[in-house]
Design an enzyme around this catalytic site. Structure first.
Site, short mmCIF file in Angstrom:
data_model
loop_
_atom_site.label_atom_id
_atom_site.label_comp_id
_atom_site.label_asym_id
_atom_site.label_seq_id
_atom_site.Cartn_x
_atom_site.Cartn_y
_atom_site.Cartn_z
N PHE A 112 1.79 27.52 -2.93
CA PHE A 112 1.99 28.77 -2.15
C PHE A 112 3.29 28.57 -1.28
CE2 PHE A 112 0.63 26.21 1.17
CZ PHE A 112 0.99 26.55 2.70
N LYS A 113 3.76 27.62 -1.29
CA LYS A 113 5.33 27.65 -0.42
C LYS A 113 6.65 27.40 -0.79
CE LYS A 113 2.89 24.01 2.54
NZ LYS A 113 2.90 22.99 2.96
N ASP A 114 6.08 27.69 -2.68
CA ASP A 114 8.09 27.93 -3.39
C ASP A 114 7.77 30.11 -2.48
OD1 ASP A 114 7.87 26.67 -4.94
OD2 ASP A 114 6.20 27.24 -6.12
#
Length: 467
Positions: A112-114
């Site tokens: 999700f950090k993308d």
């Protein structure tokens, strides 16, 4: 829009300044002077937007020192089907009656950090070119932040990355994603300690203001407001996909260790998104669950920090928590400064009964998931629905189910694809997790990293020599 520090100093700065600065000079975290409020009319207008259009509309409320045309171009370059594998970018899928999974893990590093880091990479390159500057990015990761930052910043002009991770405490896939990168501007540092040691090193270097200025130190951890505000977008995107009206309340179940992911949900709710409850899920490192259940916040030592099968949450001191406490206590910087000085000296917060009541009014619920819970949840989801989920998403699903209420959609935030944690998935269902073809054989690639003890001066020397 101007920004202030949770501890009172360094206020009145614009977005572009805090983008490159990260931590405030007084050791506090930046927040906007106010949260823009979104009414039903705006929600209705935003409902039909693409993800990129939604991101621009939201980010433009917080970023007024980058020309609108340039900001729009940065956002449109970030949120594409080519980068995220789906034109919706963050697609919502139903899992069972009343429960949905928000797919946040189809970006370059399957986490999700993308969604925030890809924007941050473009924003860094843009702002550094505009100012004719360079930046040494210093970060800490428990697994996913590091690879997301490195894939977003590799090859970017004017940026060098120094990423600290706890030696041997990430999954083999996570290690391979980071350590196999050979780009000259990427420096991986494996610290002989736990994630909290890595995070403390980053904060210690950032607290040396002379060194920070001399070597142009910036951050990509969620202590950087730019990263956190980019995460707010997917709460709105998930809400619009799960509802048909602009006054229906939803719950979000969020696995978290550092409080960054769920803090973005807190910001979305402060803006006016109809969130009934933010359900916080921890693993065995349950500092935050203990706090929301009891009002007691106690930082664990390295020896007390468990190594678990959801390693990205193996965190015992949640740096983003300060932002929430600041808001919950009426944005009082003096009180916030006292409380977090206590955290540093006594490894605990001492809140009054009134302060605990104010925090309780913000509508958080919490719960804890264990190794056995993760295996059981992964196994049950696979058996009932034919889906494979990763251990962190399993933690959120397990806790979210415990707090689900009839008539209120529960949106579980997916945080990674299961391929990143194949050993746990295989233990649960007896087969390997599906893996995108581009990552075939990644564990066998040559690795490049430096091992280091928990030593601030050695870290400074390394940055000075290689930045």
């Amino acid at each position: 829009m101007k920004y202030l520090s949770t501890r009172g100093e360094g206020s009145g700065r614009g977005f572009s300044e805090i983008l490159l600065e990260g931590l405030a000079p007084d050791g506090g975290l930046y927040l906007p002077e106010r949260y823009p409020r979104i009414d039903a009319t705006t929600l209705a207008r935003w409902r039909g937007l693409s993800y990129a259009e939604l991101a621009f509309a939201l980010l433009a409320l917080y970023i007024d020192d980058i020309p609108a045309g340039d900001l729009r171009a940065l956002v449109e370059r970030t949120y594409t089907a080519e980068v995220f594998g789906d034109p919706r970018v963050a697609p919502l899928r139903p899992l069972e009656p009343g429960v949905f999974v928000l797919g946040l893990s189809n970006g370059p590093t399957l986490a999700f950090k993308d969604l925030a880091m890809q924007f941050l990479g473009h924003a860094f390159e843009y702002e550094l070119a505009r100012r004719g500057r360079t930046l040494n990015v210093l970060g800490a990761t428990s697994g996913d932040t590091g690879s997301a930052a490195e894939y977003a910043l590799k090859g970017k002009r004017g940026v060098s990355v120094f990423m600290l991770s706890p030696l041997g405490r990430m999954s083999p896939f996570q290690q391979a994603q980071m350590f196999s990168l050979q780009d000259a501007n990427i420096h991986n540092i494996a610290v002989e300690g736990v994630f909290d040691d890595c995070q403390d090193l980053v904060k210690a270097v950032s607290a040396d203001l002379a060194f920070k200025q001399r070597h142009a130190i910036g951050t990509v951890n969620s202590i950087n407001w730019a990263r956190l505000v980019a995460q707010v977008v997917y709460y709105f995107a998930g809400y619009f996909q799960a509802t048909t009206s602009n006054d229906q309340a939803v719950d979000f179940a969020v696995p978290t260790g550092n409080f960054g992911n769920i803090c973005a949900g807190h910001v979305a709710r402060q803006m006016g998104l109809p969130i009934h409850r933010l359900v916080l899920a921890t693993n065995e490192n349950d500092v935050l669950d203990e706090f929301f259940r009891t009002g007691r916040y106690r930082v664990r030592s390295a020896a007390e920090t468990h190594e678990t099968s959801s390693p990205s949450m193996d965190i015992s001191k949640a740096s983003n928590f300060e932002r929430f406490v600041f808001d919950a206590l009426g944005r009082d910087p003096a009180r916030t400064r006292v409380l977090f000085a206590e955290v540093e000296s006594k490894r605990a917060l001492s809140l009054t009964a009134d302060e605990r009541a104010r925090i309780a009014s913000f509508g958080f619920a919490s719960g804890r998931s264990t190794a056995d819970d993760r295996l059981a949840t992964i196994r049950a989801v696979h058996a009932r629905h034919g889906e494979v989920i990763d251990p962190h998403t399993a933690d959120a699903l397990k806790v979210g189910r415990e707090h689900a209420e009839a008539g209120t959609p529960m949106i579980v935030l997916e945080t990674a694809l299961p391929a990143k944690f194949n050993a746990t998935v295989h233990e649960a269902i007896g087969v390997d997790a599906p893996r995108p073809a581009r990552f075939a054989g990644i564990e066998d690639l040559p690795r490049r990293f430096t091992t280091m003890t928990v030593d601030v001066e050695r870290l400074k020397a390394f940055v000075a020599e290689n930045g």
